[in-house]
Every structure is written in C-alpha cells, then in structure tokens.
Design an enzyme around this catalytic site. Structure first.
Site, mmCIF file in Angstrom:
data_model
loop_
_atom_site.group_PDB
_atom_site.id
_atom_site.type_symbol
_atom_site.label_atom_id
_atom_site.label_comp_id
_atom_site.label_asym_id
_atom_site.label_seq_id
_atom_site.Cartn_x
_atom_site.Cartn_y
_atom_site.Cartn_z
ATOM 1 N N SER A 141 -34.824 -1.238 -49.219
ATOM 2 C CA SER A 141 -35.450 -2.229 -48.330
ATOM 3 C C SER A 141 -36.752 -1.660 -47.797
ATOM 4 C CB SER A 141 -34.510 -2.535 -47.166
ATOM 5 O OG SER A 141 -35.216 -3.178 -46.119
ATOM 6 N N TYR A 154 -28.922 1.080 -40.950
ATOM 7 C CA TYR A 154 -29.324 0.431 -42.206
ATOM 8 C C TYR A 154 -30.594 1.070 -42.761
ATOM 9 C CZ TYR A 154 -31.006 -3.573 -45.089
ATOM 10 O OH TYR A 154 -31.472 -4.392 -46.091
HETATM 11 P P1 NAD Z 1 -26.134 -11.081 -48.249
HETATM 12 O O1 NAD Z 1 -25.470 -10.691 -46.986
HETATM 13 O O2 NAD Z 1 -26.574 -12.506 -48.408
HETATM 14 O O3 NAD Z 1 -25.196 -10.702 -49.476
HETATM 15 C C1 NAD Z 1 -24.630 -9.437 -49.575
HETATM 16 C C2 NAD Z 1 -23.399 -9.499 -50.454
HETATM 17 O O4 NAD Z 1 -22.831 -8.185 -50.487
HETATM 18 C C3 NAD Z 1 -22.320 -10.442 -49.914
HETATM 19 O O5 NAD Z 1 -21.864 -11.309 -50.934
HETATM 20 C C4 NAD Z 1 -21.234 -9.493 -49.435
HETATM 21 O O6 NAD Z 1 -19.913 -10.024 -49.548
HETATM 22 C C5 NAD Z 1 -21.440 -8.298 -50.356
HETATM 23 N N1 NAD Z 1 -20.855 -7.077 -49.800
HETATM 24 C C6 NAD Z 1 -20.923 -6.627 -48.526
HETATM 25 N N2 NAD Z 1 -20.201 -5.512 -48.387
HETATM 26 C C7 NAD Z 1 -19.653 -5.240 -49.588
HETATM 27 C C8 NAD Z 1 -18.793 -4.223 -50.074
HETATM 28 N N3 NAD Z 1 -18.306 -3.259 -49.270
HETATM 29 N N4 NAD Z 1 -18.437 -4.232 -51.380
HETATM 30 C C9 NAD Z 1 -18.888 -5.229 -52.187
HETATM 31 N N5 NAD Z 1 -19.687 -6.218 -51.787
HETATM 32 C C10 NAD Z 1 -20.065 -6.227 -50.496
HETATM 33 O O7 NAD Z 1 -27.346 -10.064 -48.418
HETATM 34 P P2 NAD Z 1 -28.768 -10.204 -49.151
HETATM 35 O O8 NAD Z 1 -29.757 -10.546 -48.121
HETATM 36 O O9 NAD Z 1 -28.639 -11.011 -50.390
HETATM 37 O O10 NAD Z 1 -29.008 -8.676 -49.530
HETATM 38 C C11 NAD Z 1 -28.805 -8.158 -50.830
HETATM 39 C C12 NAD Z 1 -29.411 -6.775 -50.918
HETATM 40 O O11 NAD Z 1 -30.790 -6.837 -50.608
HETATM 41 C C13 NAD Z 1 -28.807 -5.775 -49.939
HETATM 42 O O12 NAD Z 1 -28.800 -4.487 -50.524
HETATM 43 C C14 NAD Z 1 -29.793 -5.816 -48.794
HETATM 44 O O13 NAD Z 1 -29.730 -4.653 -48.017
HETATM 45 C C15 NAD Z 1 -31.085 -5.936 -49.565
HETATM 46 N N6 NAD Z 1 -32.214 -6.440 -48.811
HETATM 47 C C16 NAD Z 1 -32.172 -7.667 -48.243
HETATM 48 C C17 NAD Z 1 -33.288 -8.135 -47.557
HETATM 49 C C18 NAD Z 1 -33.324 -9.490 -46.931
HETATM 50 O O14 NAD Z 1 -34.232 -9.741 -46.134
HETATM 51 N N7 NAD Z 1 -32.405 -10.388 -47.260
HETATM 52 C C19 NAD Z 1 -34.442 -7.343 -47.465
HETATM 53 C C20 NAD Z 1 -34.447 -6.091 -48.063
HETATM 54 C C21 NAD Z 1 -33.322 -5.657 -48.742
HETATM 55 C C1 4PL Z 2 -38.797 -6.782 -43.209
HETATM 56 O O1 4PL Z 2 -33.855 -5.474 -45.379
HETATM 57 O O2 4PL Z 2 -36.870 -5.825 -45.083
HETATM 58 C C2 4PL Z 2 -35.580 -7.925 -41.824
HETATM 59 C C3 4PL Z 2 -33.216 -7.533 -42.743
HETATM 60 N N1 4PL Z 2 -36.904 -7.704 -42.012
HETATM 61 O O3 4PL Z 2 -32.826 -6.736 -43.861
HETATM 62 C C4 4PL Z 2 -33.931 -6.247 -44.451
HETATM 63 C C5 4PL Z 2 -37.333 -7.002 -43.058
HETATM 64 C C6 4PL Z 2 -34.677 -7.419 -42.704
HETATM 65 C C7 4PL Z 2 -36.453 -6.488 -44.000
HETATM 66 C C8 4PL Z 2 -35.092 -6.699 -43.768
#
Ligand code: NAD
Ligand code: 4PL
Length: 248
Positions: A141, A154
């Site tokens: 992230s 995180y």
């Molecule tokens: P989300 O919460 O919509 O989905 C995450 C999924 O992971 C869910 O389906 C959940 O059930 C699953 N999960 C959680 N714990 C688990 C476990 N112990 N074992 C197996 N599955 C598990 O999240 P998202 O926003 O789609 O994020 C996906 C990835 O992208 C993550 O690694 C998150 O950190 C990263 N990310 C998200 C953002 C954002 O802004 N959405 C930004 C940067 C990085």
């Molecule tokens: C810029 O990884 O990358 C909020 C929440 N804002 O999870 C993230 C920023 C979130 C991010 C993320």
C-alpha cells in the site's frame, strides 16, 4: 482480455470482494485458471461462480498455518500447480493511534505480513517442486510511503511486505521466480466503501497528479502485466499505482 496467461494457474488470496476479486476476474480474462481463496467461503464461491469454468474456490485463513496447509493440499489435488501467487488478503483497519494496542498490532501483522509469508512459503515450494518458475505479486500500500493516519500497524505490515518482497526476489531468482510488490493508493473497494476510509477520497484526490477515484481494476490491470511474460525481467520491485499521489 488477452490470452497472455493461457495455460497458467493463479492463486489469489482475499478474492471474495474488492481488489482481490477484480484481480481474479482479470487473470481469468487473460486465460489463467484461478484459485479464488478467501476466509469468507461464501464470497469466494460467489467470485468463482461469476468467473465461471476457469475458477475454483478454496476457502482459507492466510494467518492460520493449518488452514493454508489444507488450501495447498486441495490445490495439489485439483490443479497441476501454481504459476502465479497474488498475496492480496488483508485487513484494512481504521483505528485511532490511541486505540492501537498489542492485540490489534498482532492481529494485523498476523494476517497482513505473517499471512503473506505463510502462503508464499507454500506456494513457492510448490513452484520449485514443479520446476517451472513463477510469479509472486504482493499487494502492499502507498500508506507505507505516506505514513497515512489511523492505520499504524497496517502501515508497518505493508512496509514488511516490501522488505520481504526484496529478500524473496534474491532468494528465488535462481529458480526463475520473480517477486514484486504493488502499492495502490486509496481504492474504492467493497471494504473501503463500508469504512471511514470512504470519506478520504476528496483529500486523496487533491494529492493525486490525476483526478478520479481509484478503482479495483486500476490495480488488477497492473497485476496482470506483472504476471505476464512481458514483466520477466522485473523482480524485487515495488510498483506504485496511485495516480501519482506519492511521487518518489
Ligand atoms: P477488502 O476488505 O474489500 O477485501 C479484503 C478481502 O480479504 C476480503 O474478502 C476478506 O474476507 C479477505 N481477508 C481478510 N482477512 C483474511 C484472512 N485472514 N485470510 C483470507 N482472506 C482474508 O479489501 P480491499 O480494499 O479490496 O484490499 C485488497 C488489498 O489491497 C489488501 O491487501 C489491502 O491492504 C490493499 N490495499 C487496499 C487499498 C484500498 O484503498 N482499498 C489501498 C492500498 C492497498
Ligand atoms: C492512501 O491502503 O493507500 C486509505 C486504506 N488511504 O487502506 C489503504 C490510502 C487507505 C491508502 C489506503
């Protein structure tokens, strides 16, 4: 969308919803067979069903070694091995610093960092046993660069994923396995839409070089590239995918 992953098998963790689901859909659209895994068994089955014949759902908790062993027992029984691992599963907390205690810290590190290790250990051992190279793509992230508020554990875990990726690239290069990380900015995923992070889009858009709300497909399209042969000379890298919010 292409046939560049035809004949490959991919494992995507956390693929019940959000970015993981978009990644599973994109890799399948590029011709891969996709193992859709999530701790949410029902949601994983829904993703696999939506993808159709090229997907199978196998539920697992990435932070639980026994659950991951069961996942790989099933992968060995039902597929001919894994070519592409996408470490996407994670908890995305919104928690004031004053509420960050040891239990929260250990939970987030346990899923977001240790979970990445547990799955990567098993997946790369299987890749090596089949002697056919592979790809490890881990979703970090851009909060690691920005030090974003309300998610200290995180941010630490996501930095760990980048460090682990660099070491893994070194350890596995000789087996023709690449390891890279992606750092999305704020993405309008199912999880974010249902959390206080949804209020941050205005602020984040102000920081981005380009206007707009980040979407799961923005990340999935880059994962597809890193999984492809075109990315064969890229390893140990962290690709920032955030409309230029962070320039480094
Ligand atoms: P989300 O919460 O919509 O989905 C995450 C999924 O992971 C869910 O389906 C959940 O059930 C699953 N999960 C959680 N714990 C688990 C476990 N112990 N074992 C197996 N599955 C598990 O999240 P998202 O926003 O789609 O994020 C996906 C990835 O992208 C993550 O690694 C998150 O950190 C990263 N990310 C998200 C953002 C954002 O802004 N959405 C930004 C940067 C990085
Ligand atoms: C810029 O990884 O990358 C909020 C929440 N804002 O999870 C993230 C920023 C979130 C991010 C993320």
């Amino acid at each position: 969308m292409t046939d560049r992953l035809a004949g490959r098998t991919a494992l995507v963790t956390g693929a019940a919803q959000g970015i993981g689901r978009a990644i599973a859909e994109r890799l399948a659209a590029d011709g891969a067979t996709v193992v859709v895994s999530d701790i949410n068994a029902e949601g994983g089955m829904a993703t696999a069903k939506a993808i159709g014949g090229k997907a199978l759902a196998i539920a697992a908790d990435v932070s639980d070694a026994a659950s991951v062993k069961n996942l790989f027992d099933q992968i060995e029984a039902k597929t001919d091995g894994i070519d592409i691992l996408v470490n996407n599963a994670s908890i995305v907390p919104f928690i004031a610093w004053d509420d960050v205690d040891l239990a929260h810290w250990q939970k987030i590190i346990g899923v977001n960092l240790t979970g990445t290790f547990i799955v990567t250990r098993a997946a790369t051992d299987l890749m090596r046993a089949k002697n056919r190279g592979g790809r490890v793509i881990s979703i970090s992230s851009n909060t690691f660069f920005a030090g974003t508020p309300n998610m200290a554990a995180y941010v630490a875990a996501k930095g760990g994923v980048i460090g682990f990726t660099r070491a893994l690239a070194t350890e596995l290069g000789k087996y023709n396995i690449t390891a890279n990380a992606l750092t999305p900015g704020l993405i309008e995923s199912d999880g974010v839409k249902a959390s206080p992070h949804n209020q941050a889009f205005g602020f984040v858009e102000m920081l981005q070089a380009m206007p707009g709300k980040g979407q799961p497909e923005h990340i999935a399209d880059v994962v597809s590239f890193l999984a492809s042969d075109d990315a064969r000379w890229i390893t140990g890298q962290t690709l920032n995918v955030d409309a230029g919010m962070v320039r480094h």
